[in-house]
Motif scaffolding. Structure first.
Motif, mmCIF file in Angstrom:
data_model
loop_
_atom_site.group_PDB
_atom_site.id
_atom_site.type_symbol
_atom_site.label_atom_id
_atom_site.label_comp_id
_atom_site.label_asym_id
_atom_site.label_seq_id
_atom_site.Cartn_x
_atom_site.Cartn_y
_atom_site.Cartn_z
ATOM 1 N N ARG A 12 9.435 -7.146 -11.629
ATOM 2 C CA ARG A 12 8.864 -6.823 -12.931
ATOM 3 C C ARG A 12 9.933 -6.947 -14.009
ATOM 4 O O ARG A 12 11.064 -6.473 -13.824
ATOM 5 N N HIS A 15 9.567 -3.559 -7.607
ATOM 6 C CA HIS A 15 8.538 -2.596 -7.224
ATOM 7 C C HIS A 15 8.100 -2.955 -5.815
ATOM 8 O O HIS A 15 7.692 -4.092 -5.550
ATOM 9 N N TYR A 16 8.195 -1.996 -4.902
ATOM 10 C CA TYR A 16 7.823 -2.262 -3.514
ATOM 11 C C TYR A 16 6.314 -2.131 -3.340
ATOM 12 O O TYR A 16 5.701 -1.150 -3.773
ATOM 13 N N ASP A 17 5.723 -3.108 -2.670
ATOM 14 C CA ASP A 17 4.291 -3.076 -2.411
ATOM 15 C C ASP A 17 3.996 -3.969 -1.218
ATOM 16 O O ASP A 17 4.109 -5.195 -1.307
ATOM 17 N N ARG A 37 8.396 -7.152 -2.260
ATOM 18 C CA ARG A 37 9.055 -6.756 -3.502
ATOM 19 C C ARG A 37 8.417 -7.536 -4.659
ATOM 20 O O ARG A 37 8.523 -8.757 -4.721
#
Length: 339
Positions: free
Chosen positions: A88, A109-111, A85
């Motif tokens: 931002r 923002h999932y990455d 996660r």
């Protein structure tokens, strides 16, 4: 307090450890002075392994635990945080409600890719104010959090490049161990079939009540030398409160079936003259693959009470008596996850 080794590493953690989700304001506000007092209580009780995550209060928990540990001797504690996660910044009126009270002004923002994991580590160091992280967990990957369609994308990110980032971080000495931090068994099986993990922080799936990890995950951990850190030992509270009105299991109101099983367990504990919470706290450490039991609270008195339960002497014959009332959920293979 006794320690156990994480996987095949030389990293030792205390058998009981401290989880910081409540310090991030999970479901209720946690003023800074109370958070610091709770962390100090954990230290006084001998807990030397602290787990946090960017998700907890959108960075608030990482900031708090970093401030607490900054002046402690570096060799005296173990610290884990999580990746996947990326937080931002957003305007104050666009901070989402995910159950945290008074979070910092960020959205997620999932990455789970190589670049995403490296970015997560960089940001966590900045929030912690520390130049050292011992363990990284890939946070909440799986169908439980994302649903099948989105998770297929995230799982591919992790398998294609995210695991490479974790391996490089460990090889360089930036971290000492890595694994998953999840609430479900199937994704653990999927990732472990593709890679060797040092450890898994598994919440709610190897408890006195819920034995979902027993059939496949624990034997696989033994074969691969992967340690479990067990969270959620009270299954969202019901193993601590009993089947009272409003009791929760797995973050939801307990069903009559669950309430009935826990009621039977409570009767057994009463016959043995112990509170049900004591065997619930101590149960996971009976398995050799379990390195630590994670305790999360934002109240010093609650932590002291839990540690008293952890030290309570229990009759050995108490655990077999609970067996007829346990839940054993089927573990699904990768085909089910990817449908």
């Amino acid at each position: 307090m006794q320690t156990r080794t994480i996987g095949r590493t030389d990293l030792a953690v205390t058998e009981y450890s401290f989880g910081t989700a409540p310090l991030g304001g999970l479901y209720r506000a946690c003023p800074r002075d109370v958070a610091m007092a709770t962390l100090d209580t954990a230290w006084q009780e001998g807990l030397r392994y602290y787990d946090t995550a960017p998700w907890y209060g959108f960075g608030r928990a990482e900031r708090t635990v970093g401030d607490f540990l900054r002046d402690k001797p570096k060799a005296s504690y173990v610290l884990s945080t999580k990746v996947g996660r990326v937080m931002r910044p957003v305007p104050d009126d666009r901070v989402p409600d995910y159950g945290f009270v008074d979070p910092l002004p960020f959205d997620v923002h999932y990455d789970y890719s190589y670049d995403g994991i490296m970015r997560c580590v960089e940001l966590s160091h900045a929030r912690l104010g520390l130049n050292r992280i011992d363990i990284l967990y890939v946070h909440d990957i799986g169908v439980y959090t994302h649903g099948a369609e989105r998770n297929a994308v995230y799982l591919r990110q992790l398998l294609d490049s995210g695991l490479k980032a974790l391996s490089e971080l460990k090889a360089s000495g930036a971290i000492r161990a890595y694994g998953l931090g999840v609430n479900e068994v199937p994704v653990c099986l999927d990732v472990m079939r593709a890679a060797d993990l040092d450890c898994i922080l598994l919440a709610g799936r190897y408890t006195l009540l819920d034995r979902s990890a027993v059939a496949e995950l624990l034997p696989l951990c033994e074969r691969k030398g992967t340690s479990l850190v067990v969270g959620g030992v009270f299954n969202s509270g019901i193993l601590a409160t009993g089947p009272v009105e409003g009791a929760h299991f797995d973050y939801m109101p307990a069903t009559p079936e669950i309430a009935g099983k826990v009621g039977a367990m409570m009767e057994i504990a009463q016959e043995k003259d112990v509170p049900l919470a004591a065997p619930a706290l101590q149960f996971p450490l009976r398995h050799p693959s379990v390195a630590s039991v994670l305790l999360g609270t934002a109240k010093p008195e609650s932590l002291r009470r839990n540690m008293d339960l952890a030290r309570m002497a229990l009759p050995e014959d108490i655990y077999p008596a609970f067996e007829p009332y346990t839940l054993v959920a089927p573990a699904l293979g990768s085909d089910a996850v990817r449908q």
